[in-house]
Motif scaffolding. Structure first.
Motif, mmCIF file in Angstrom:
data_model
loop_
_atom_site.group_PDB
_atom_site.id
_atom_site.type_symbol
_atom_site.label_atom_id
_atom_site.label_comp_id
_atom_site.label_asym_id
_atom_site.label_seq_id
_atom_site.Cartn_x
_atom_site.Cartn_y
_atom_site.Cartn_z
ATOM 1 N N PHE A 47 37.000 40.066 48.178
ATOM 2 C CA PHE A 47 36.954 41.288 47.375
ATOM 3 C C PHE A 47 37.785 42.404 47.991
ATOM 4 C CE2 PHE A 47 34.994 45.424 46.514
ATOM 5 C CZ PHE A 47 35.075 45.472 45.123
ATOM 6 N N SER A 48 37.663 42.590 49.308
ATOM 7 C CA SER A 48 38.391 43.675 49.961
ATOM 8 C C SER A 48 39.896 43.458 49.902
ATOM 9 C CB SER A 48 37.935 43.802 51.425
ATOM 10 O OG SER A 48 36.562 44.104 51.490
ATOM 11 N N VAL A 49 40.319 42.195 49.991
ATOM 12 C CA VAL A 49 41.750 41.889 49.979
ATOM 13 C C VAL A 49 42.362 42.177 48.607
ATOM 14 C CG1 VAL A 49 43.465 40.061 50.260
ATOM 15 C CG2 VAL A 49 41.503 40.179 51.812
ATOM 16 N N VAL A 50 41.690 41.765 47.545
ATOM 17 C CA VAL A 50 42.244 41.946 46.189
ATOM 18 C C VAL A 50 41.740 43.244 45.551
ATOM 19 C CG1 VAL A 50 42.517 39.463 45.857
ATOM 20 C CG2 VAL A 50 40.398 40.576 45.115
ATOM 21 N N LEU A 51 41.085 44.089 46.321
ATOM 22 C CA LEU A 51 40.531 45.342 45.807
ATOM 23 C C LEU A 51 41.565 46.191 45.050
ATOM 24 C CD1 LEU A 51 38.073 47.640 47.730
ATOM 25 C CD2 LEU A 51 40.118 48.615 46.715
ATOM 26 N N PRO A 52 42.800 46.358 45.568
ATOM 27 C CA PRO A 52 43.762 47.157 44.793
ATOM 28 C C PRO A 52 44.061 46.576 43.412
ATOM 29 C CG PRO A 52 44.481 46.932 47.074
ATOM 30 C CD PRO A 52 43.335 45.991 46.895
ATOM 31 N N LEU A 53 44.097 45.246 43.298
ATOM 32 C CA LEU A 53 44.354 44.614 42.004
ATOM 33 C C LEU A 53 43.184 44.822 41.050
ATOM 34 C CD1 LEU A 53 45.926 41.213 43.151
ATOM 35 C CD2 LEU A 53 47.117 43.246 42.291
ATOM 36 N N ILE A 54 41.959 44.706 41.566
ATOM 37 C CA ILE A 54 40.776 44.927 40.737
ATOM 38 C C ILE A 54 40.730 46.379 40.263
ATOM 39 C CG2 ILE A 54 38.249 44.956 40.741
ATOM 40 C CD1 ILE A 54 38.331 42.649 42.759
ATOM 41 N N ARG A 55 41.037 47.309 41.166
ATOM 42 C CA ARG A 55 41.027 48.734 40.803
ATOM 43 C C ARG A 55 42.036 49.018 39.691
ATOM 44 N NH1 ARG A 55 41.882 52.363 45.810
ATOM 45 N NH2 ARG A 55 43.754 51.063 45.912
ATOM 46 N N THR A 56 43.219 48.416 39.804
ATOM 47 C CA THR A 56 44.261 48.653 38.803
ATOM 48 C C THR A 56 43.898 48.038 37.454
ATOM 49 O OG1 THR A 56 45.973 48.720 40.507
ATOM 50 C CG2 THR A 56 46.687 48.291 38.247
ATOM 51 N N GLU A 57 43.424 46.792 37.470
ATOM 52 C CA GLU A 57 43.141 46.096 36.208
ATOM 53 C C GLU A 57 41.925 46.663 35.489
ATOM 54 O OE1 GLU A 57 41.540 41.711 34.783
ATOM 55 O OE2 GLU A 57 43.074 41.773 36.352
ATOM 56 N N LEU A 58 40.866 46.963 36.243
ATOM 57 C CA LEU A 58 39.614 47.378 35.620
ATOM 58 C C LEU A 58 39.398 48.886 35.639
ATOM 59 C CD1 LEU A 58 37.241 44.580 36.997
ATOM 60 C CD2 LEU A 58 38.571 44.620 34.875
ATOM 61 N N GLY A 59 40.262 49.644 36.355
ATOM 62 C CA GLY A 59 40.157 51.102 36.373
ATOM 63 C C GLY A 59 38.933 51.624 37.093
ATOM 64 N N LEU A 60 38.509 50.959 38.156
ATOM 65 C CA LEU A 60 37.330 51.386 38.896
ATOM 66 C C LEU A 60 37.683 52.485 39.892
ATOM 67 C CD1 LEU A 60 35.666 47.910 39.626
ATOM 68 C CD2 LEU A 60 35.365 49.413 37.649
ATOM 69 N N THR A 61 36.738 53.377 40.190
ATOM 70 C CA THR A 61 36.957 54.440 41.170
ATOM 71 C C THR A 61 36.714 53.908 42.583
ATOM 72 O OG1 THR A 61 34.656 55.188 41.172
ATOM 73 C CG2 THR A 61 36.125 56.103 39.475
ATOM 74 N N ASP A 62 37.154 54.696 43.581
ATOM 75 C CA ASP A 62 36.921 54.306 44.978
ATOM 76 C C ASP A 62 35.430 54.234 45.288
ATOM 77 O OD1 ASP A 62 39.634 54.094 45.760
ATOM 78 O OD2 ASP A 62 39.780 56.267 45.971
ATOM 79 N N ALA A 63 34.654 55.155 44.731
ATOM 80 C CA ALA A 63 33.207 55.133 44.966
ATOM 81 C C ALA A 63 32.572 53.887 44.359
ATOM 82 C CB ALA A 63 32.562 56.392 44.384
ATOM 83 N N GLU A 64 33.018 53.484 43.167
ATOM 84 C CA GLU A 64 32.488 52.271 42.537
ATOM 85 C C GLU A 64 32.851 51.031 43.352
ATOM 86 O OE1 GLU A 64 32.368 53.430 37.783
ATOM 87 O OE2 GLU A 64 34.266 52.791 38.704
ATOM 88 N N LEU A 65 34.066 50.972 43.842
ATOM 89 C CA LEU A 65 34.486 49.842 44.673
ATOM 90 C C LEU A 65 33.682 49.799 45.963
ATOM 91 C CD1 LEU A 65 38.327 50.196 44.104
ATOM 92 C CD2 LEU A 65 36.897 48.327 43.278
ATOM 93 N N GLY A 66 33.439 50.960 46.562
ATOM 94 C CA GLY A 66 32.613 51.017 47.761
ATOM 95 C C GLY A 66 31.183 50.592 47.489
ATOM 96 N N LEU A 67 30.667 50.958 46.304
ATOM 97 C CA LEU A 67 29.314 50.560 45.923
ATOM 98 C C LEU A 67 29.204 49.048 45.807
ATOM 99 C CD1 LEU A 67 26.449 51.252 44.919
ATOM 100 C CD2 LEU A 67 27.421 51.445 42.611
ATOM 101 N N ILE A 68 30.215 48.407 45.224
ATOM 102 C CA ILE A 68 30.205 46.945 45.098
ATOM 103 C C ILE A 68 30.176 46.301 46.479
ATOM 104 C CG2 ILE A 68 31.550 44.944 44.359
ATOM 105 C CD1 ILE A 68 32.644 46.783 42.071
ATOM 106 N N ALA A 69 30.981 46.822 47.389
ATOM 107 C CA ALA A 69 31.013 46.276 48.748
ATOM 108 C C ALA A 69 29.676 46.489 49.455
ATOM 109 C CB ALA A 69 32.143 46.922 49.550
#
Length: 428
Positions: A47-69
């Motif tokens: 997840f951490s490695v492909v995080l930039p791709l997920i953020r771009t495709e799904l439009g998630l915020t940094d806080a949302e990505l941190g919450l998932i982690a």
């Protein structure tokens, strides 16, 4: 009853103890557990490695990505004490095989996610919950089967963490850039399902470490185990030190690839590899040297296992600061390598140090409780760094993790100096 054993824990008669397997089976066990731990860490890191791709495709915020982690770490922390108690009372072979199958299936289906809720449920609860049941049983099995070179064997097993994280960074980054981030989850999840089938085929079923027990007896033993652990200050300080290490580790692993992309303009594959390779190459050398050093000096005094751990955190702290503040890629990578060396010193004795101060009949349970507390302490790091990223930036956030390492080293050092002699166990 032996006074060193906790109240309510009935020791296993020597004749009833499981006999160590023959050498070929022992090495098969170590190899398969190494591969399982490799996937355990790789699946966690994808997840951490492909995080930039997920953020771009799904439009998630940094806080949302941190919450998932953070969700994975919170789930892991909540369930791992349950895993520890189960690991002392049921077949560890079955526990390891089924949890490998479960978390690998969850990893595979994470590739189908399209929302924060789905990621939290599949990656956080599914993968994190399955992985929680692995470490207590696996480390207890290895500790029982390799009693005279315990630190070294556990260090070999621990090295799977570094290979899993490094190769997941390289492979997941490559697959993500060329085929899409979803295929990285499909690949690693599928490999885990195959390995689970091989594990069930090759490893014979073992006898529960603490023997079968009724529900009432199990509840009594769980309470007695918790009381026995809480009464030992060394265990508490080891756990708090572990929490400091986990806080730094999950924060670093979640955001370091993105940090290199933002700071040096690296591609996803380059950032995924560089963020993980230099640190874990150092950690691989550190965990093997730390295990050997601890086994050598523990013959003089077992407290030296804790001393090696404390030094690992204290000496690693300046390198964490230099990782963030270095102005060149070369200096950043050198700092990552130094950070890894001393992180390896700490890692090599996580389990062995604990085993010096808890009775053999409750080692899996004790390790489960230790993991739970440590991961609940450290779980908030990805979320906090994600929340602070838009204002303070990752440079300041990652640099501040060095202070957490210092606190952890001082806590473990205090346990070694003031409490270890009174808390140590005298059995293997």
């Amino acid at each position: 009853m032996n006074p060193s054993e906790p109240l309510g824990i009935v020791p296993i008669p020597e004749a009833a103890r499981p006999k160590p397997p023959q050498a070929p089976v022992r090495w098969t066990l170590l190899i398969l557990l190494w591969l399982a731990f490799f996937l355990n860490q790789a699946d966690r890191q994808i997840f951490s490695v492909v995080l930039p791709l997920i953020r771009t495709e799904l439009g998630l915020t940094d806080a949302e990505l941190g919450l998932i982690a953070s969700a994975l770490v919170w789930t892991y922390g909540l369930l791992v004490p349950v895993a520890g108690f189960i690991g002392d009372r049921f077949s560890r072979r079955n526990i390891i095989g089924f949890c490998l199958l479960f978390w690998s299936g969850a990893t595979l289906f994470t590739g189908l996610c399209s929302s924060v809720v789905q990621f939290v449920l599949l990656r956080g609860v599914g993968t994190g919950g399955g992985e929680a049941f692995y470490a207590p049983s696996a480390n207890a099995m290895l500790g029982e089967n390799y009693r005279h070179n315990r630190s070294f064997v556990l260090s070999i097993h621990q090295s799977a963490v570094y290979f899993g994280i490094i190769l997941s960074g390289l492979i997941a980054g490559y697959i993500g850039e060329r085929y899409g981030w979803r295929h990285a989850f499909y690949l690693f999840g599928g490999l885990g399902i195959v390995l689970a089938a091989v594990f069930f085929r090759l490893i014979p079923e073992d006898v529960p470490a603490a023997g079968p027990a009724s529900q009432q007896e199990s509840t009594t033993q769980i309470v007695a185990t918790a009381r026995a652990i809480i009464r030992k200050p060394t265990v508490i300080l080891l756990t708090l030190g572990f929490g400091c290490m986990v806080f730094v580790n999950v924060g670093y692993l979640t955001w370091m690839p993105s940090f290199l992309v933002d700071k040096f303009g690296l591609s996803l594959t380059q950032a995924g590899f560089s963020a993980l390779f230099y640190h874990h190459a150092g950690a691989f050398l550190g965990v093997l040297s730390g295990g050997k050093l601890a086994d050598h000096f523990a013959r003089v005094n077992p407290r030296n296992r804790l001393v090696i751990q404390a030094l690992g955190l204290l000496l690693g702290a300046p390198f964490i600061y230099w990782i963030s503040m270095s102005q060149s890629q070369a200096m950043t990578y050198a700092a990552l390598f130094g950070f890894g060396i001393f992180r390896g010193w700490y890692d090599s004795n996580i389990v062995a140090s604990l085993y010096e101060v808890v009775a053999p009949t409750i080692r899996s349970s004790a390790y489960g409780l230790m993991l739970a507390c440590a991961f609940l302490i450290g779980a908030s790091a990805p979320y906090l760094l994600g929340v602070l990223k838009p204002t303070l930036g990752l440079t300041i956030g990652l640099a501040s993790l060095s202070g957490v390492y210092v606190v952890g080293g001082l806590l473990i050092g205090a346990g070694a100096i003031w409490f270890f002699e009174a808390d140590k166990e005298h059995s293997l």
